[in-house]
Design a protein around this motif. Sequence first.
Motif, PDB file in Angstrom:
ATOM      1  N   GLY A  84     122.745  40.337 119.168  1.00 29.14           N
ATOM      2  CA  GLY A  84     123.886  40.985 118.527  1.00 29.14           C
ATOM      3  C   GLY A  84     123.676  42.486 118.423  1.00 29.14           C
ATOM      4  N   GLU A  85     124.686  43.243 118.790  1.00 32.49           N
ATOM      5  CA  GLU A  85     124.620  44.701 118.690  1.00 32.49           C
ATOM      6  C   GLU A  85     125.463  45.237 117.550  1.00 32.49           C
ATOM      7  N   VAL A 115     120.526  45.561 116.875  1.00 34.37           N
ATOM      8  CA  VAL A 115     121.695  46.012 116.110  1.00 34.37           C
ATOM      9  C   VAL A 115     121.856  47.520 116.274  1.00 34.37           C
ATOM     10  N   ARG A 116     123.004  47.928 116.800  1.00 37.18           N
ATOM     11  CA  ARG A 116     123.292  49.339 117.050  1.00 37.18           C
ATOM     12  C   ARG A 116     124.312  49.904 116.065  1.00 37.18           C
ATOM     13  N   LEU A 136     116.704  49.236 107.095  1.00 39.92           N
ATOM     14  CA  LEU A 136     116.391  47.906 107.612  1.00 39.92           C
ATOM     15  C   LEU A 136     116.737  47.770 109.084  1.00 39.92           C
ATOM     16  N   PHE A 137     117.928  48.239 109.475  1.00 37.53           N
ATOM     17  CA  PHE A 137     118.380  48.080 110.858  1.00 37.53           C
ATOM     18  C   PHE A 137     118.149  49.312 111.714  1.00 37.53           C
ATOM     19  N   ARG A 138     117.634  50.371 111.137  1.00 35.14           N
ATOM     20  CA  ARG A 138     117.342  51.617 111.850  1.00 35.14           C
ATOM     21  C   ARG A 138     118.569  52.155 112.597  1.00 35.14           C
ATOM     22  N   ILE A 178     126.926  53.914 109.324  1.00 35.13           N
ATOM     23  CA  ILE A 178     127.551  52.638 108.997  1.00 35.13           C
ATOM     24  C   ILE A 178     129.034  52.905 108.753  1.00 35.13           C
ATOM     25  N   ALA A 179     129.895  52.216 109.497  1.00 35.61           N
ATOM     26  CA  ALA A 179     131.331  52.332 109.272  1.00 35.61           C
ATOM     27  C   ALA A 179     131.664  51.566 108.002  1.00 35.61           C
ATOM     28  N   ASN A 180     132.239  52.245 107.046  1.00 31.69           N
ATOM     29  CA  ASN A 180     132.466  51.667 105.735  1.00 31.69           C
ATOM     30  C   ASN A 180     133.951  51.776 105.407  1.00 31.69           C
ATOM     31  N   GLY A 181     134.676  50.665 105.548  1.00 27.48           N
ATOM     32  CA  GLY A 181     136.110  50.697 105.303  1.00 27.48           C
ATOM     33  C   GLY A 181     136.512  49.755 104.190  1.00 27.48           C
ATOM     34  N   LYS A 182     137.428  50.188 103.382  1.00 28.93           N
ATOM     35  CA  LYS A 182     137.927  49.347 102.302  1.00 28.93           C
ATOM     36  C   LYS A 182     139.098  48.512 102.817  1.00 28.93           C
TER      37      LYS A 182
END
Length: 76
Positions: free
Chosen positions: A4-5, A31-32, A52-54, A58-62
């Motif tokens: 999984g990427e 994981v990319r 953790l995932f290096r 991180i795309a953070n959407g509500k």
Amino acid sequence: IFKGEHLVVVPAMAARLVKYPQRYKYNLSSVRAIHSGAAPLGVGLETQLKELFRVNYIANGKLMTRLLIFVYFEDI
């Protein structure tokens, strides 16, 4: 072997991942990108996920969980 990427999570799943005692036992290097939706991630949780995932971002959407899944799987 499939790796999984892209990881699509909600904050509750992300919190569980960073608190999982055996998380370093697994190879997470594929994981990319991490996409979080439904509610904003806290700054601390976002930092823990990055470590953790290096990953750098991180795309953070509500309220965007369904949209993110649709965007990444629309060609299936």
